[in-house]
Design an enzyme around this catalytic site. Structure first.
Site, PDB file in Angstrom:
ATOM      1  N   SER A  85      16.724  -7.177   7.534  1.00 29.51           N
ATOM      2  CA  SER A  85      14.969  -6.515   7.527  1.00 29.51           C
ATOM      3  C   SER A  85      14.634  -5.568   9.737  1.00 29.51           C
ATOM      4  O   SER A  85      14.079  -4.307   8.668  1.00 29.51           O
ATOM      5  CB  SER A  85      13.922  -7.415   6.772  1.00 29.51           C
ATOM      6  OG  SER A  85      13.320  -7.938   7.560  1.00 29.51           O
ATOM      7  N   LEU A  86      15.074  -6.459  10.087  1.00 30.41           N
ATOM      8  CA  LEU A  86      13.972  -6.185  10.851  1.00 30.41           C
ATOM      9  C   LEU A  86      14.788  -4.680  11.494  1.00 30.41           C
ATOM     10  O   LEU A  86      14.869  -3.752  12.065  1.00 30.41           O
ATOM     11  CB  LEU A  86      13.678  -6.934  12.259  1.00 30.41           C
ATOM     12  CG  LEU A  86      13.037  -7.773  12.157  1.00 30.41           C
ATOM     13  CD1 LEU A  86      12.924  -8.762  13.139  1.00 30.41           C
ATOM     14  CD2 LEU A  86      11.106  -7.236  11.852  1.00 30.41           C
ATOM     15  N   ASP A 143       0.597  -1.158  -0.353  1.00 30.03           N
ATOM     16  CA  ASP A 143       0.256  -0.046  -0.120  1.00 30.03           C
ATOM     17  C   ASP A 143       0.950   1.174  -0.148  1.00 30.03           C
ATOM     18  O   ASP A 143       0.553   1.993  -0.483  1.00 30.03           O
ATOM     19  CB  ASP A 143      -1.336  -0.063   1.411  1.00 30.03           C
ATOM     20  CG  ASP A 143      -2.161  -1.277   1.736  1.00 30.03           C
ATOM     21  OD1 ASP A 143      -1.919  -1.688   0.339  1.00 30.03           O
ATOM     22  OD2 ASP A 143      -2.852  -0.947   1.962  1.00 30.03           O
ATOM     23  N   GLU A 145      10.045  -2.069   5.687  1.00 33.50           N
ATOM     24  CA  GLU A 145      10.257  -2.728   3.972  1.00 33.50           C
ATOM     25  C   GLU A 145       9.351  -2.353   3.168  1.00 33.50           C
ATOM     26  O   GLU A 145      10.088  -2.557   1.953  1.00 33.50           O
ATOM     27  CB  GLU A 145       9.884  -4.709   4.209  1.00 33.50           C
ATOM     28  CG  GLU A 145       9.955  -5.316   3.214  1.00 33.50           C
ATOM     29  CD  GLU A 145       8.971  -6.984   3.517  1.00 33.50           C
ATOM     30  OE1 GLU A 145       9.072  -7.228   4.131  1.00 33.50           O
ATOM     31  OE2 GLU A 145       8.764  -7.555   2.704  1.00 33.50           O
ATOM     32  N   ARG A 174      20.617 -17.372  -0.462  1.00 31.36           N
ATOM     33  CA  ARG A 174      18.654 -17.520  -0.431  1.00 31.36           C
ATOM     34  C   ARG A 174      18.730 -18.182  -2.150  1.00 31.36           C
ATOM     35  O   ARG A 174      17.772 -18.847  -2.953  1.00 31.36           O
ATOM     36  CB  ARG A 174      18.798 -16.450   0.198  1.00 31.36           C
ATOM     37  CG  ARG A 174      17.539 -17.120   1.372  1.00 31.36           C
ATOM     38  CD  ARG A 174      16.876 -16.162   2.048  1.00 31.36           C
ATOM     39  NE  ARG A 174      16.497 -16.060   3.302  1.00 31.36           N
ATOM     40  CZ  ARG A 174      16.277 -15.519   4.225  1.00 31.36           C
ATOM     41  NH1 ARG A 174      15.480 -14.417   3.934  1.00 31.36           N
ATOM     42  NH2 ARG A 174      16.260 -15.526   5.650  1.00 31.36           N
TER      43      ARG A 174
HETATM   44  C1  FAD Z   1       7.403 -15.508   8.053  1.00 26.78           C
HETATM   45  C2  FAD Z   1       8.465 -14.398   8.429  1.00 26.78           C
HETATM   46  C3  FAD Z   1       9.999 -14.493   9.043  1.00 26.78           C
HETATM   47  C4  FAD Z   1      10.922 -13.445   8.848  1.00 26.78           C
HETATM   48  N1  FAD Z   1      12.020 -14.035   9.495  1.00 26.78           N
HETATM   49  C5  FAD Z   1      12.615 -12.470   9.958  1.00 26.78           C
HETATM   50  C6  FAD Z   1      13.695 -12.454  10.376  1.00 26.78           C
HETATM   51  O1  FAD Z   1      14.288 -13.973  11.218  1.00 26.78           O
HETATM   52  N2  FAD Z   1      14.951 -11.332  10.752  1.00 26.78           N
HETATM   53  C7  FAD Z   1      14.542  -9.827  10.335  1.00 26.78           C
HETATM   54  O2  FAD Z   1      15.202  -8.923  10.108  1.00 26.78           O
HETATM   55  N3  FAD Z   1      13.251 -10.470   8.842  1.00 26.78           N
HETATM   56  C8  FAD Z   1      12.524 -11.298   8.998  1.00 26.78           C
HETATM   57  N4  FAD Z   1      11.462 -10.758   7.933  1.00 26.78           N
HETATM   58  C9  FAD Z   1      11.232  -9.594   7.770  1.00 26.78           C
HETATM   59  C10 FAD Z   1      10.533  -8.857   8.760  1.00 26.78           C
HETATM   60  O3  FAD Z   1       9.213 -10.010   9.338  1.00 26.78           O
HETATM   61  C11 FAD Z   1       9.379  -7.811   7.773  1.00 26.78           C
HETATM   62  O4  FAD Z   1      10.538  -7.325   6.918  1.00 26.78           O
HETATM   63  C12 FAD Z   1       9.117  -7.122   8.702  1.00 26.78           C
HETATM   64  O5  FAD Z   1       8.719  -7.532   9.519  1.00 26.78           O
HETATM   65  C13 FAD Z   1       8.911  -5.897   8.661  1.00 26.78           C
HETATM   66  O6  FAD Z   1       8.586  -4.857   9.085  1.00 26.78           O
HETATM   67  P1  FAD Z   1       7.001  -3.246   8.909  1.00 26.78           P
HETATM   68  O7  FAD Z   1       7.386  -2.292  10.242  1.00 26.78           O
HETATM   69  O8  FAD Z   1       7.700  -2.827   7.496  1.00 26.78           O
HETATM   70  O9  FAD Z   1       6.021  -4.104   8.454  1.00 26.78           O
HETATM   71  P2  FAD Z   1       4.326  -4.851   9.191  1.00 26.78           P
HETATM   72  O10 FAD Z   1       5.326  -5.590  10.466  1.00 26.78           O
HETATM   73  O11 FAD Z   1       4.223  -5.643   8.112  1.00 26.78           O
HETATM   74  O12 FAD Z   1       3.681  -3.619   9.017  1.00 26.78           O
HETATM   75  C14 FAD Z   1       2.764  -3.375   8.428  1.00 26.78           C
HETATM   76  C15 FAD Z   1       1.799  -2.376   8.918  1.00 26.78           C
HETATM   77  O13 FAD Z   1       1.405  -1.348   8.657  1.00 26.78           O
HETATM   78  C16 FAD Z   1       0.248  -1.512   8.343  1.00 26.78           C
HETATM   79  N5  FAD Z   1      -0.727  -1.531   6.947  1.00 26.78           N
HETATM   80  C17 FAD Z   1      -0.512  -1.059   5.910  1.00 26.78           C
HETATM   81  N6  FAD Z   1      -1.203  -0.862   5.024  1.00 26.78           N
HETATM   82  C18 FAD Z   1      -1.659  -0.072   5.454  1.00 26.78           C
HETATM   83  C19 FAD Z   1      -2.987   1.199   5.085  1.00 26.78           C
HETATM   84  N7  FAD Z   1      -3.072   1.242   3.727  1.00 26.78           N
HETATM   85  N8  FAD Z   1      -3.449   1.736   5.978  1.00 26.78           N
HETATM   86  C20 FAD Z   1      -3.256   1.428   7.536  1.00 26.78           C
HETATM   87  N9  FAD Z   1      -2.395   0.475   7.949  1.00 26.78           N
HETATM   88  C21 FAD Z   1      -1.481  -0.188   6.672  1.00 26.78           C
HETATM   89  C22 FAD Z   1      -0.483  -3.063   8.553  1.00 26.78           C
HETATM   90  O14 FAD Z   1      -1.510  -3.356   8.935  1.00 26.78           O
HETATM   91  C23 FAD Z   1       1.043  -3.414   9.561  1.00 26.78           C
HETATM   92  O15 FAD Z   1       0.370  -3.430  10.665  1.00 26.78           O
HETATM   93  C24 FAD Z   1      10.618 -12.380   8.018  1.00 26.78           C
HETATM   94  C25 FAD Z   1       9.247 -12.304   7.482  1.00 26.78           C
HETATM   95  C26 FAD Z   1       8.739 -13.247   7.648  1.00 26.78           C
HETATM   96  C27 FAD Z   1       7.120 -12.578   6.831  1.00 26.78           C
END
Ligand code: FAD
Length: 407
Positions: free
Chosen positions: A258-259, A89, A242, A157
């Site tokens: 990424s975290l 989004d 991300e 990977r």
């Molecule tokens: C299975 C799995 C394992 C992983 N393991 C690791 C690991 O071991 N180490 C590591 O570093 N990374 C890991 N990753 C990657 C990492 O988890 C993600 O890159 C990270 O969680 C993304 O965080 P974020 O805060 O950017 O987004 P997210 O945590 O996805 O949060 C995005 C938020 O925005 C909200 N949102 C989105 N669009 C809208 C909208 N239009 N309106 C309102 N709210 C919205 C969503 O609801 C959500 O709450 C893993 C990923 C997966 C899927």
């Protein structure tokens, strides 16, 4: 991390949490009646339009600073480890607002997701299992990785994912196997309790059965282009996590980064945006004054309630099929050209639906995913080389391209 942040927030009276709101679009001077194009200098963000899911009304949230942290876009693919909210989004909103997007072609596929057709998100089998001795085998039981890389199952990977993809295509199978039968069971249960339990729950006893695995879309290295302080090309708009492309992951993210990136750039966005709160923006020459009253209300005239959800769900399936079949782990020019033609049609149909239907998260997410798909294909088509996660058999070698591709 989420728990810690939510807990800390509750102790801070200057933070209000607004739940049940789905963000639809960024507000820029375009909404004040100014022409905004990709070459407009100083595009400025004034906040967002949101759909309040409780009242079903579209509201404006006006803000000095906006931070996009909307996560990844794995839902553009049929098989993904990403949660259902990973619909790109933020990237799509920033793109529509004429912000800079880059490196979208670098989609990381995790080599080993548990093969369970129809299950979304896919369950991840961490590479630590291979680190502990797990061996990938094809349908004939061959440990095929030695044919692809001297590091065998411990190759990076992208190499393992491509090898699996090749074995599947060659042998006409939908998955390969991860063999853990030779690993000491107690140690396996101790190291990977969740994997052990998940496998058991679907009838796989890892001490006797091989685990069916296939690659799944896992992480988007590209996204909204930011500088080292999480600033996007749009003034007063930051991006982290991300959805952002900070440059930190290059063409191939290393596991677990990424975290860390999300934490560092989230913090930097905060540090940098303090200036915006402290300084009076009005002194800058291109400043356009804007209050809530200046921003028009959302115009839903001429739209009606959605009658057929099938139009949305079927288009989503089509998009995921196009992206998985033509813009997956291995790409070719012909596949990319075909993908863009198919996406054009989906785009037109969905825009028509968007113009005539009351806004819903499902419709917005489909629209966003189509934009993200387009950006991935465009990025992949412009990159006349293979690099990191982008592999095109028409350009098998790396080129000397140094620049990132900005869309
Ligand atoms: C299975 C799995 C394992 C992983 N393991 C690791 C690991 O071991 N180490 C590591 O570093 N990374 C890991 N990753 C990657 C990492 O988890 C993600 O890159 C990270 O969680 C993304 O965080 P974020 O805060 O950017 O987004 P997210 O945590 O996805 O949060 C995005 C938020 O925005 C909200 N949102 C989105 N669009 C809208 C909208 N239009 N309106 C309102 N709210 C919205 C969503 O609801 C959500 O709450 C893993 C990923 C997966 C899927």
């Amino acid at each position: 991390m989420e728990r810690a942040l939510l807990q800390a927030m509750q102790t801070l009276p200057n933070i209000s949490l607004i739940n049940h709101c789905f963000v639809i679009d960024l507000i820029t001077q375009h909404h004040l009646g100014y022409l905004v194009t990709k070459s407009t200098l100083n595009i400025r963000c004034y906040g967002v339009y949101v759909l309040n899911l409780e009242s079903n009304e579209i509201e404006k949230i006006i803000s000095k600073v906006t931070v996009l942290a909307t996560g990844g876009n794995g839902q553009a693919y049929r098989t993904t480890t990403n949660p259902i909210i990973a619909t790109g989004d933020g990237v799509a909103m920033a793109y529509r607002a004429k912000g800079r997007i880059e490196n979208m072609e670098f989609i990381q596929f995790h080599p080993t997701a548990l093969f369970q057709p129809g299950e979304s998100p896919s369950f991840l089998i961490t590479e630590a299992v291979r680190g502990d001795g797990g061996i990938l085998r094809n349908k004939f039981g061959e440990a095929f990785m030695e044919r692809y890389d001297e590091r065998r199952d411990l190759a990076p990977r992208d190499i393992v994912a491509r090898a699996i993809d090749n074995e599947m295509k060659k042998n006409g199978t939908e998955h390969v196997y991860l063999d853990c039968r030779h690993m000491p069971l107690e140690k396996f249960i101790h190291h990977f309790p969740n994997i052990y339990q998940k496998c058991l729950s679907v009838g796989i006893d890892v001490s006797k059965d091989m685990i069916p695995v296939a690659p799944a879309a896992h992480y988007s290295c590209g996204g909204i282009k930011t500088d080292e302080f999480a600033r996007t090309s749009i003034k007063n708009l930051y991006a982290c996590g991300e959805c952002a492309s900070t440059g930190l992951h290059g063409a191939n993210r290393l596991a677990s980064n990424s975290l860390l990136e999300a934490m560092v750039f989230g913090h930097r966005a905060y540090l940098n945006s303090i200036e915006i709160f402290d300084n009076n923006d009005a002194s800058s020459p291109d400043y356009i004054a804007c209050s809530e009253a200046d921003i028009p209300d959302w115009n839903a005239e001429g739209t009606r309630d959605p009658k057929e959800m099938i139009l949305i769900t079927q288009s989503l399936k089509e998009l995921q099929q196009i992206m998985s079949d033509y813009v997956g782990i291995v790409r070719t020019n012909v596949r990319l050209t075909r993908a863009i033609k198919r996406l054009d049609l989906l785009f037109e149909e969905t825009e028509e639906l968007y113009r005539s239907t009351k806004v819903s998260p499902q419709l917005c997410e489909l629209r966003n995913l189509i934009s993200v798909g387009y950006l991935i294909v465009k990025g992949a088509s412009f990159r006349k080389e293979s690099r990191g996660l982008h592999y095109n058999t028409d350009y098998p070698g790396k080129s000397s391209i140094k620049e990132n591709i900005i869309l």
